[in-house]
Design a protein around this motif. Structure first.
Motif, PDB file in Angstrom:
ATOM      1  N   TYR A   1      26.005 -20.524  10.210  1.00 41.60           N
ATOM      2  CA  TYR A   1      25.833 -21.619   9.258  1.00 41.60           C
ATOM      3  C   TYR A   1      24.346 -21.737   8.939  1.00 41.60           C
ATOM      4  N   TYR A   2      24.039 -22.351   7.809  1.00 42.72           N
ATOM      5  CA  TYR A   2      22.660 -22.455   7.354  1.00 42.72           C
ATOM      6  C   TYR A   2      22.340 -23.904   7.001  1.00 42.72           C
ATOM      7  N   GLN A   3      21.291 -24.450   7.654  1.00 40.08           N
ATOM      8  CA  GLN A   3      20.872 -25.813   7.329  1.00 40.08           C
ATOM      9  C   GLN A   3      19.584 -25.755   6.523  1.00 40.08           C
ATOM     10  N   PRO A   4      19.579 -26.369   5.343  1.00 35.73           N
ATOM     11  CA  PRO A   4      18.394 -26.312   4.476  1.00 35.73           C
ATOM     12  C   PRO A   4      17.174 -26.976   5.117  1.00 35.73           C
ATOM     13  N   GLN A   5      16.012 -26.384   4.866  1.00 38.49           N
ATOM     14  CA  GLN A   5      14.737 -26.983   5.221  1.00 38.49           C
ATOM     15  C   GLN A   5      14.027 -27.266   3.899  1.00 38.49           C
TER      16      GLN A   5
ATOM     17  N   GLU B   1      17.596 -22.784   8.390  1.00 38.32           N
ATOM     18  CA  GLU B   1      17.714 -22.417   9.798  1.00 38.32           C
ATOM     19  C   GLU B   1      19.116 -21.873  10.045  1.00 38.32           C
ATOM     20  N   ALA B   2      19.190 -20.704  10.678  1.00 42.28           N
ATOM     21  CA  ALA B   2      20.476 -20.081  10.982  1.00 42.28           C
ATOM     22  C   ALA B   2      21.026 -20.659  12.283  1.00 42.28           C
ATOM     23  N   LEU B   3      22.263 -21.126  12.255  1.00 42.01           N
ATOM     24  CA  LEU B   3      22.903 -21.750  13.413  1.00 42.01           C
ATOM     25  C   LEU B   3      24.280 -21.138  13.627  1.00 42.01           C
ATOM     26  N   VAL B   4      24.552 -20.686  14.841  1.00 40.42           N
ATOM     27  CA  VAL B   4      25.814 -20.008  15.104  1.00 40.42           C
ATOM     28  C   VAL B   4      26.927 -21.016  15.398  1.00 40.42           C
TER      29      VAL B   4
ATOM     30  N   SER C   1      21.312 -32.390   4.043  1.00 40.22           N
ATOM     31  CA  SER C   1      22.521 -31.574   4.183  1.00 40.22           C
ATOM     32  C   SER C   1      22.767 -31.214   5.641  1.00 40.22           C
ATOM     33  N   PRO C   2      24.047 -31.175   6.039  1.00 36.45           N
ATOM     34  CA  PRO C   2      24.386 -30.633   7.361  1.00 36.45           C
ATOM     35  C   PRO C   2      24.324 -29.108   7.296  1.00 36.45           C
TER      36      PRO C   2
END
Length: 400
Positions: free
Chosen positions: A166-170, A182-185, A384-385
């Motif tokens: 998943y990707y959370q915007p910065q 940020e890449a989140l598994v 955003s989540p």
């Protein structure tokens, strides 16, 4: 045959006790004073010690203190012989570690009973110890087996493509524009649904699977970011490195290989490290970070201020970005303490030419504070989540 040591300075009493115990089938040894008894106890550890309290030079109390301070004899059952049934005397002996008292004159039954009682207790303790040791070995083996099962389950999940990135915007605080992600598994289990990283990441760390998983996340995120850059979105991707990954001797070569395979420019990859990694082996950490910097990647210090913070990190290590932990951001408007801390961190980081990202931003008030004090970027549920790649791409297309 159980060994009994009798320490008694009165010869007649000592010989009578030795004769009586020998007739009961014990292996008996006598000592005529405290010094001899102490030597006999240490050199040939008995199963029970019978010792008179009152003896010239080294009395029974001195013998007991010496025996209890020696690891070899510390747990040997110790029975005092005394001619006085004085309660204070008994209390003194028990406090020093005596197991029992026999008051002279005593009967054969009392003597044998006291010894038998001590031996039974000693055997019970030994049996309990052996049981606990066996249970401990079994527990360790069961734990090892369980960890192996967990690792197999995680490996199978990776092969079945159950893990997702998943990707959370910065977002740029001043403009509101998405600058990076940020890449989140995440683990989408076929039966349990979406499993929280808080559940499977510790298991992955414990089994060592985190190295394999972390490399897969890095490959996947770099590949995806290259797709977005080719589509005209000049973004940067941030990927967390676990402690086990960071300690891999070939880390920089693996990162270089992944960049080459995906075609991603090194300066658009940011690797995030926690503060705890910096205190374990500073010299090795600096060398590893320098190898990564030589590749051209950016380095981010994650969760700044959560327990290991030291200004020396910011001067010794080649960081590019500092991330303020959400525990400070979430209370930034509740009082002056967190507000002052966040303001100071931003000013300090900027003076060191570091970019600042605030994590966990959830309210407009928090955003306004960060805007006022010129924080560079923010991420959090206010904007955003974490999103799937498809949803993140849609957000880019819509220009949010």
């Amino acid at each position: 045959m159980k060994k009994i040591l009798v320490i008694e300075d009165e010869q007649l009493i000592r010989e009578n006790i030795l004769k009586l115990l020998k007739a009961e089938g014990f292996d008996v040894t006598g000592a005529e004073n405290g010094a001899q008894g102490l030597y006999a106890a240490v050199s040939n550890v008995p199963d029970v010690i019978i010792c008179d309290v009152m003896m010239p030079e080294l009395d029974g109390y001195g013998v007991l203190v010496a025996l209890r301070s020696n690891p070899v004899t510390a747990t040997v059952p110790f029975v005092f012989l005394t001619g006085k049934a004085d309660r204070s005397e008994m209390r003194q002996g028990m406090e020093l570690g005596a197991d029992d008292y026999l008051t002279k004159p005593f009967s054969k039954a009392e003597l044998v009973g006291a010894i038998s009682s001590r031996l039974k207790k000693q055997e019970a303790v030994a049996e309990q110890y052996n049981t606990l040791r066996a249970q401990g070995s079994e527990f360790i083996q069961n734990t090892a087996d369980k960890l192996e099962q967990i690792k197999t389950s995680l490996c199978n999940a990776l092969e079945r493509e159950e893990f997702q990135v998943y990707y959370q915007p910065q977002v740029n605080v001043q403009t509101g524009k998405i600058m990076s992600a940020e890449a989140l598994v995440r683990w989408l289990h076929p039966e349990k649904g979406l499993i929280s990283p808080a559940e499977f990441i510790p298991a992955a760390e414990a089994t060592g699977f985190i190295v394999q998983l972390g490399e897969w996340v890095l490959q996947t995120a770099c590949r995806q970011m290259q797709v977005w850059q080719n589509a005209g979105f000049p973004l940067r991707i941030a990927v967390n490195l676990s402690a086990r990954q960071f300690r891999q001797p070939d880390l920089s070569s693996r990162v270089a290989q992944i960049l080459a395979e995906t075609g991603l420019e090194a300066n658009t990859l940011e690797l995030e490290l926690t503060e705890s990694l910096m205190v374990e082996d500073a010299e090795s950490a600096i060398a590893t970070l320098q190898h990564l910097k030589n590749l051209g990647v950016c380095i981010s210090l994650d969760d700044f201020g959560t327990g290991y913070s030291s200004l020396s990190y910011l001067t010794q290590y080649p960081f590019d970005t500092l991330k303020i932990d959400r525990c400070f951001i979430s209370k930034i408007t509740d009082g002056c303490t967190n507000a002052a801390i966040v303001k100071a961190i931003i000013e300090m980081a900027h003076s060191l030419c570091l970019e600042v990202i605030a994590e966990g931003v959830e309210t407009e008030a928090e955003k306004d504070f960060l805007w006022r004090y010129k924080c560079d970027m923010m991420q959090g549920y206010l904007f955003s989540p974490p999103l799937t790649a498809a949803d993140f791409e849609q957000m880019l297309i819509e220009g949010k």
